[in-house]
Design an enzyme around this catalytic site. Structure first.
Site, short mmCIF file in Angstrom:
data_model
loop_
_atom_site.label_atom_id
_atom_site.label_comp_id
_atom_site.label_asym_id
_atom_site.label_seq_id
_atom_site.Cartn_x
_atom_site.Cartn_y
_atom_site.Cartn_z
N LYS A 1 0.87 -1.19 0.00
CA LYS A 1 0.00 0.00 0.00
C LYS A 1 0.90 1.23 0.00
CE LYS A 1 -1.80 2.94 2.19
NZ LYS A 1 -1.60 4.39 1.88
N GLU B 1 9.70 1.40 11.10
CA GLU B 1 10.78 2.38 10.90
C GLU B 1 10.12 3.74 10.97
OE1 GLU B 1 12.73 5.05 9.58
OE2 GLU B 1 12.88 4.12 7.57
N GLU C 1 10.62 15.46 15.31
CA GLU C 1 10.99 15.39 13.89
C GLU C 1 10.19 16.44 13.11
OE1 GLU C 1 9.75 11.85 11.62
OE2 GLU C 1 11.83 11.71 11.01
P1 NAD Z 1 2.03 8.54 8.02
O1 NAD Z 1 2.84 7.78 8.98
O2 NAD Z 1 0.62 8.84 8.43
O3 NAD Z 1 1.97 7.78 6.61
C1 NAD Z 1 2.83 6.75 6.20
C2 NAD Z 1 2.04 5.63 5.54
O4 NAD Z 1 1.09 5.09 6.45
C3 NAD Z 1 1.22 6.05 4.31
O5 NAD Z 1 1.22 5.00 3.36
C4 NAD Z 1 -0.18 6.22 4.88
O6 NAD Z 1 -1.19 6.04 3.90
C5 NAD Z 1 -0.21 5.08 5.88
N1 NAD Z 1 -1.20 5.25 6.95
C6 NAD Z 1 -1.71 6.42 7.46
N2 NAD Z 1 -2.60 6.15 8.44
C7 NAD Z 1 -2.66 4.81 8.56
C8 NAD Z 1 -3.38 3.92 9.41
N3 NAD Z 1 -4.24 4.38 10.32
N4 NAD Z 1 -3.17 2.59 9.28
C9 NAD Z 1 -2.29 2.11 8.38
N5 NAD Z 1 -1.59 2.89 7.54
C10 NAD Z 1 -1.77 4.22 7.62
O7 NAD Z 1 2.81 9.88 7.70
P2 NAD Z 1 2.30 11.32 7.21
O8 NAD Z 1 1.07 11.75 7.96
O9 NAD Z 1 2.21 11.28 5.75
O10 NAD Z 1 3.54 12.24 7.66
C11 NAD Z 1 3.57 12.82 8.96
C12 NAD Z 1 4.96 12.78 9.58
O11 NAD Z 1 5.43 11.44 9.66
C13 NAD Z 1 6.07 13.49 8.78
O12 NAD Z 1 6.09 14.84 8.98
C14 NAD Z 1 7.29 12.81 9.32
O13 NAD Z 1 7.69 13.38 10.54
C15 NAD Z 1 6.83 11.40 9.57
N6 NAD Z 1 7.21 10.52 8.42
C16 NAD Z 1 8.30 9.73 8.59
C17 NAD Z 1 8.72 8.93 7.54
C18 NAD Z 1 9.91 8.05 7.67
O14 NAD Z 1 10.56 7.77 6.68
N7 NAD Z 1 10.20 7.56 8.84
C19 NAD Z 1 8.03 8.93 6.33
C20 NAD Z 1 6.90 9.74 6.19
C21 NAD Z 1 6.51 10.51 7.25
#
Ligand code: NAD
Length: 482
Positions: free
Chosen positions: A176, A251, A385
């Protein structure tokens, strides 16, 4: 780019989502729509998991000779390289990152397939001396249906790193991608579709995190979940997995420091401090977002960092500047909030801190390279972060203080140590609570071979390298009496 609807890839077929709803993915550099993708939901995830389960249980993938699994993965690596320029451009358009970084991502993805292809027939158990008359041995078996929830910062690379390891070990996959950046994942599915991978082994469903993502992480028939993203979502994914007693690899980002000792090669250190926070506009889990400088050189060192940050070129990813736009408005507003909090926390902005307003960049969310000084190491901005090209500077007098500062957040992903004193470098590295420590470099060129993952809230489990194979195998002990 044409805006035809992109489809999900389930059981070797390109299909619409059950609800026939789509949403748009946009170019962060100018806000234009790039494509419409399926808004997959629980029913679509269910179909993908069923396909993956059938492919796993049937006479297909699990019983494939391991060397042939490897050969298919080699082929996928080759196809990625054949289409590298097109895929790099797609990644740049979808994420906003500079084109040369998009190219590196495609090469990294190819390397993951290549690296794990070579491992497919080199995963074995042990014989264990129990007692006379017993032959005891272990089998390292594939774990089953694996879920891969991928973030938007390195969409292709992160998808490749976990799926290549999972496929090499004989698992099936439901992936996904992030809602903002699904295009290179769809392209990978196209390449896989052309390969000899049996139907149902690799499945891809696009959709929102709260719908498709949540459905996947809560699914009872998924055997392992790999998630990269925020701490909050990672924790939600883990709770879903806990209900079904499924293992997770998480991660979750970091607040990684570069520790600068007074005896370091300053030219080299300045260069990497800047690179480590500018890459992908600071939207990198391992970004060097804290700068810890020994007091005696702080002023001089910060001056050089600021000079370099001011010289960073900013522009659209397709023009290949040093720094592209922030992914979307939501992320941009989050950064602006951080800047406001920093002001209130008494920060001194040595450069940046604002939106980049230059002509031609009005329709994207560009943020200036930023260096902040004078924050309390315990303050919110020093601890959380930001995911932006923003580095916060602190100073220390002694090695002990440097270690305390470096370990002084809830995260523990990466640390850079800069010194010519090898004994000191080892002493400090030993006491750092982070999954990767780099001495006089930062990242060692990416290294698909090096285990990667967090301490503390940066997550657990390791991706990359041979260590990642543990995520996707389960150990069986067999004892034979003779
Ligand atoms: P997120 O963690 O919400 O999204 C990452 C992935 O998880 C996406 O594919 C999203 O569709 C999915 N996701 C979201 N809600 C979910 C749920 N309830 N159940 C399962 N999957 C779900 O990240 P975001 O909101 O796009 O970004 C917010 C913050 O997260 C950023 O500002 C950053 O600090 C952090 N981030 C970290 C990384 C990393 O590489 N560690 C990557 C992206 C974002």
């Amino acid at each position: 780019m044409e805006t035809e609807n992109r489809l999900n890839y389930i059981n070797g077929e390109w299909v619409e989502s059950v609800g026939r709803e789509v949403f748009e993915t946009k170019n962060p550099a100018n806000g234009e729509t790039l494509a419409k993708v399926q808004r997959g939901k629980a029913e679509d995830i269910d179909a993908a998991v069923k396909a993956a389960r059938n492919a796993f249980e049937s006479e297909g993938w699990q019983t494939f000779p391991p060397i042939d699994r490897g050969r298919i993965l080699y082929k996928i690596a080759e196809e990625l390289r054949n289409d590298a320029e097109e895929i790099a451009m797609l990644e740049t358009l979808d994420t906003g990152k500079p084109l040369s970084q998009g190219r590196k991502d495609v090469e990294a993805a190819a390397l993951y397939f290549e690296y794990y292809a070579g491992m497919a027939d080199k995963i074995f158990g042990e014989t264990i001396p129990v007692q006379p008359g017993i032959l005891d041995y272990t089998l390292r078996e594939p774990i089953g249906v694996t879920a891969h929830i991928v973030p938007w910062n390195y969409p292709l690379q992160i998808l490749a790193r976990s799926t290549a390891a999972a496929l090499a070990t004989g698992n099936t996959v439901v992936a996904k991608p992030a809602e903002d950046t699904p295009l290179t994942a769809i392209k990978l599915a196209e390449l896989i579709d052309k390969s000899a991978l049996p139907k149902g082994v690799f499945n891809l469903v696009t959709g929102y995190g709260s719908e498709a993502g949540a459905a996947l992480s809560n699914h009872r028939d998924v055997d392992h979940i790999t998630f990269t993203g925020s701490v909050q979502t990672g924790s939600a994914v883990m709770m879903g997995a806990a209900k079904n007693v499924k293992p997770v690899t998480l991660e979750l980002g970091g607040k990684s420091p570069n520790i600068i000792f007074e005896d370091c090669d300053q030219t080299e250190a300045v260069d990497w401090v800047v690179r480590s926070i500018i890459q992908n506009a600071g939207q990198t889990c391992s970004a060097g977002s804290r700068l810890l400088v020994q007091h005696s050189i702080k002023e001089e060192f910060l001056r050089k960092v600021v000079e370099k940050m001011k010289a960073i070129s900013i522009g659209k990813g397709v023009d290949d500047p040093d720094l592209g736009p922030i992914l979307n408005e939501k992320q941009f507003l989050r950064i602006m909030e951080f800047m406001e909090v920093a002001q209130n926390e008494g920060a001194n902005f040595l450069t940046g801190g604002k939106r980049e307003q230059r002509a031609g960049l009005e329709n994207g969310f560009f943020f200036q390279p930023t260096v902040i000084d004078n924050l309390d190491p315990k303050s919110y901005v020093a601890q959380e972060e930001i995911f932006a090209p923003v580095v916060a500077a602190f100073s220390f007098e002694t090695e002990e203080q440097a270690i305390e500062l470096a370990n002084g957040t809830d995260y523990g992903l990466v640390t850079g140590i800069w010194t010519k004193d090898a004994a000191r470098a080892h002493r400090v590295a030993n006491r750092i609570r982070a999954g990767q420590v780099f001495i006089n470099n930062y990242g060692a060129g990416g290294g698909v071979q090096m285990p990667f993952g967090g301490y503390k809230k940066s997550g657990f489990g390791r991706e990359k390298g041979l260590e990642a194979l543990r995520n996707y195998t389960i150990l069986k002990n067999v004892a034979l009496k003779y």
